[in-house]
Design an enzyme around this catalytic site. Structure first.
Site, mmCIF file in Angstrom:
data_model
loop_
_atom_site.group_PDB
_atom_site.id
_atom_site.type_symbol
_atom_site.label_atom_id
_atom_site.label_comp_id
_atom_site.label_asym_id
_atom_site.label_seq_id
_atom_site.Cartn_x
_atom_site.Cartn_y
_atom_site.Cartn_z
ATOM 1 N N TYR A 25 13.285 18.110 26.812
ATOM 2 C CA TYR A 25 14.304 17.133 26.401
ATOM 3 C C TYR A 25 15.234 16.659 27.520
ATOM 4 C CZ TYR A 25 13.163 18.635 21.626
ATOM 5 O OH TYR A 25 12.527 18.928 20.467
ATOM 6 N N TYR A 153 13.164 17.283 10.241
ATOM 7 C CA TYR A 153 12.612 17.738 11.521
ATOM 8 C C TYR A 153 11.888 19.055 11.259
ATOM 9 C CZ TYR A 153 11.893 19.558 16.142
ATOM 10 O OH TYR A 153 11.296 20.075 17.271
ATOM 11 N N ASP A 259 10.837 24.954 4.601
ATOM 12 C CA ASP A 259 10.924 25.231 6.032
ATOM 13 C C ASP A 259 12.296 25.857 6.288
ATOM 14 O OD1 ASP A 259 11.335 25.213 8.734
ATOM 15 O OD2 ASP A 259 10.793 23.114 9.053
ATOM 16 N N LYS A 288 12.665 31.468 14.460
ATOM 17 C CA LYS A 288 13.986 31.522 15.094
ATOM 18 C C LYS A 288 14.663 32.887 14.948
ATOM 19 C CE LYS A 288 14.985 26.585 15.321
ATOM 20 N NZ LYS A 288 15.038 26.289 16.749
HETATM 21 N N1 PLP Z 1 11.601 23.650 11.548
HETATM 22 C C1 PLP Z 1 12.924 23.521 11.650
HETATM 23 C C2 PLP Z 1 13.728 23.333 10.413
HETATM 24 C C3 PLP Z 1 13.549 23.563 12.901
HETATM 25 O O1 PLP Z 1 14.870 23.418 12.968
HETATM 26 C C4 PLP Z 1 12.752 23.758 14.042
HETATM 27 C C5 PLP Z 1 13.356 23.791 15.377
HETATM 28 O O2 PLP Z 1 14.494 23.449 15.591
HETATM 29 C C6 PLP Z 1 11.368 23.898 13.897
HETATM 30 C C7 PLP Z 1 10.820 23.845 12.627
HETATM 31 C C8 PLP Z 1 10.485 24.109 15.093
HETATM 32 O O3 PLP Z 1 10.702 25.365 15.638
HETATM 33 P P1 PLP Z 1 10.229 25.700 17.124
HETATM 34 O O4 PLP Z 1 11.138 24.974 18.043
HETATM 35 O O5 PLP Z 1 10.365 27.185 17.223
HETATM 36 O O6 PLP Z 1 8.815 25.257 17.241
#
Ligand code: PLP
Length: 456
Positions: A25, A153, A259, A288
């Site tokens: 980024y 996202y 998610d 995470k």
């Molecule tokens: N799903 C959500 C809700 C997220 O906030 C993120 C990353 O910020 C992801 C998926 C993707 O995770 P990663 O960066 O570990 O691939």
């Protein structure tokens, strides 16, 4: 500020001439150089040039118990002495089995089968693939479309970009993406229907119902970030929207995927955000904070009925998905130690106390000329800035306000990465009341004197 006395000529060289590293980024030639971090402790990061920075975004939302926690360090070292890694196809190990047991105990009832992968994107990618093949295995191959939400996202892989909102993150890859139906999200400050929350009756949910109806038996799953849509603008949901998604998925006989890569493990004040509405999705994606910010790891957890659709001696029904580091024992061991800290250290109570502090200190900022909205959920405080309050105008993720404010916060010793015009504070839960008060002072002072930048 604590001076860092370590002088490491090679580290200096790497930082000054970071030419071999491609950072995510940040490829703008005018971007500031990356921060050279040499160590971290608790909520603080220490730079090579002697600065101490409060990690106000939990190192991209992963850290929860603070950096370099002695119990997590010990769990990691102890596991490394026993078994650092082994493939997870045809082999198994205690940390993976124990973690699956602990997770299924903690998750809403019925989520009983844990599929391990590496990161948030793969957790969601796995869920999409399971949903697609689940219907195929059940003899309903026409159910292969997905519904996701506006402002979503879900990650940076091709499948997760397809399900994410069209944005600067995804646009260059448009030819690679598969079509996904997109329902309104409950972004109350910018209500898609122009309604007021007090009287709207979450009418924005009707859009999801319309897509499910029009999908006419072809929808494999509805994918949502429950209660808090993160990278799409830190949008906090009314709880009724989440319960409505569950209800509609049941009504139209499709799968619901939550998610919880960002929201899982206490971030919204509950262990899992789905608990706010008492709903149980058919799949939940975790990553995470699963390893408390120590190691890349993810889990996609689903129900017995979904798992059973793959149980067959017919190899065509097998879920052919696996990663080299699936169920890495080091990650599992740290995740187990992290869950133990939740049990022994009243972690969720601390998040709720943080929520109160965020609310009482951020709400007054609404009076400032450029503050359009203030949102708080669990350990996340959000301030949405606008150029003028009437028109609610702002430039979204690419708004220059973001990097300019980030630089100002950094000057004050606070690491934040605003999402364009959306400033948010999401510290590790171990942050003390005094440290939170200090960080919120910095945010308030920076915003009080903030002048919207002139267009370039
Ligand atoms: N799903 C959500 C809700 C997220 O906030 C993120 C990353 O910020 C992801 C998926 C993707 O995770 P990663 O960066 O570990 O691939």
């Amino acid at each position: 500020m604590l001076a860092n006395t370590r002088t490491d000529a090679r580290f200096d060289l790497i930082v000054r001439d970071a030419s071999h590293v491609w950072h995510p980024y940040t490829q703008m030639q005018t971007a500031p150089p990356p921060l050279p971090i040499v160590r971290a402790q608790g909520v603080y990061l220490y730079t090579q040039d002697g600065r101490r920075l409060l990690d106000g975004i939990s190192s991209w939302w992963v850290n929860i118990h603070g950096h370099s926690h002695p119990k997590l360090n010990e769990a990691l070292a102890a596991q490394a002495r026993k078994l650092e890694h082994v493939l997870f196809a045809g082999c198994t190990h205690l940390p993976a089995v124990e973690l699956a047991e602990r997770l299924t105990d903690l998750l809403p009832g019925g989520l009983t089968r844990v599929f391990y992968s590496d990161n948030g994107s793969t957790a969601v990618e796995v869920a999409l693939k399971i949903a697609c093949q689940y219907w195929l295995n059940r003899g309903e191959p026409e159910r292969r479309n997905f519904i996701a939400l506006r402002h979503a996202y879900h990650g940076d892989t091709v499948g997760t970009m397809s399900t994410s909102e069209d944005s600067s993150f995804t646009r260059p890859f448009a030819p690679l993406l598969f079509p996904v139906a997109r329902a309104q999200s409950p972004y109350c400050y910018r209500c898609p229907l122009g309604l007021e929350r007090a009287t709207c009756g979450v009418a924005c949910l009707d859009d999801l119902q319309r897509l499910l109806r029009e999908g006419d038996g072809a929808i494999a799953a509805v994918l949502v970030e429950p209660m808090l849509q993160g990278a799409g603008g830190m949008i906090v949901w009314p709880v009724e929207f989440l319960s409505g998604v569950r209800r509609l998925c049941e009504q139209y006989g499709t799968l619901m995927i939550a998610d919880e890569v960002l929201t899982g493990f206490g971030r919204t004040g509950r262990m899992f955000a789905c608990e706010h509405a008492g709903v149980r999705p058919d799949m939940i994606c975790l990553s995470k904070a699963l390893t408390a910010g120590y190691l890349p790891m993810a889990a996609t957890v689903t129900t017995e009925p979904v798992y059973e659709a793959f149980l067959s001696d017919d190899r065509r029904k097998t879920f052919f998905h696996g990663h080299s580091y699936s169920a890495n024992p080091l990650g599992c061991a740290v995740a187990l130690a992290s869950l133990e800290l939740f049990r022994t250290e009243n972690v969720l109570e601390r998040v709720r106390a943080l929520e109160q502090q965020l609310r009482s200190r951020l709400e007054p900022l609404r009076a400032l000329p450029h503050v359009g909205d203030v949102r708080v959920i669990g350990g996340v405080g959000i301030v949405e800035l606008v150029q003028d309050k009437q028109a609610r105008a702002a430039g979204g993720y690419l708004d220059r306000v973001g990097p300019l404010l980030a630089a100002e916060f950094l000057r004050r010793g606070l690491l934040l990465r605003p999402l364009g015009n959306v400033v948010y504070f999401m510290p590790p839960y171990v942050i003390s009341d005094q440290e939170t008060a200090w960080a919120l002072d910095q945010i308030a002072q920076a915003l009080e004197t903030w002048r919207w930048p002139e267009p370039c």
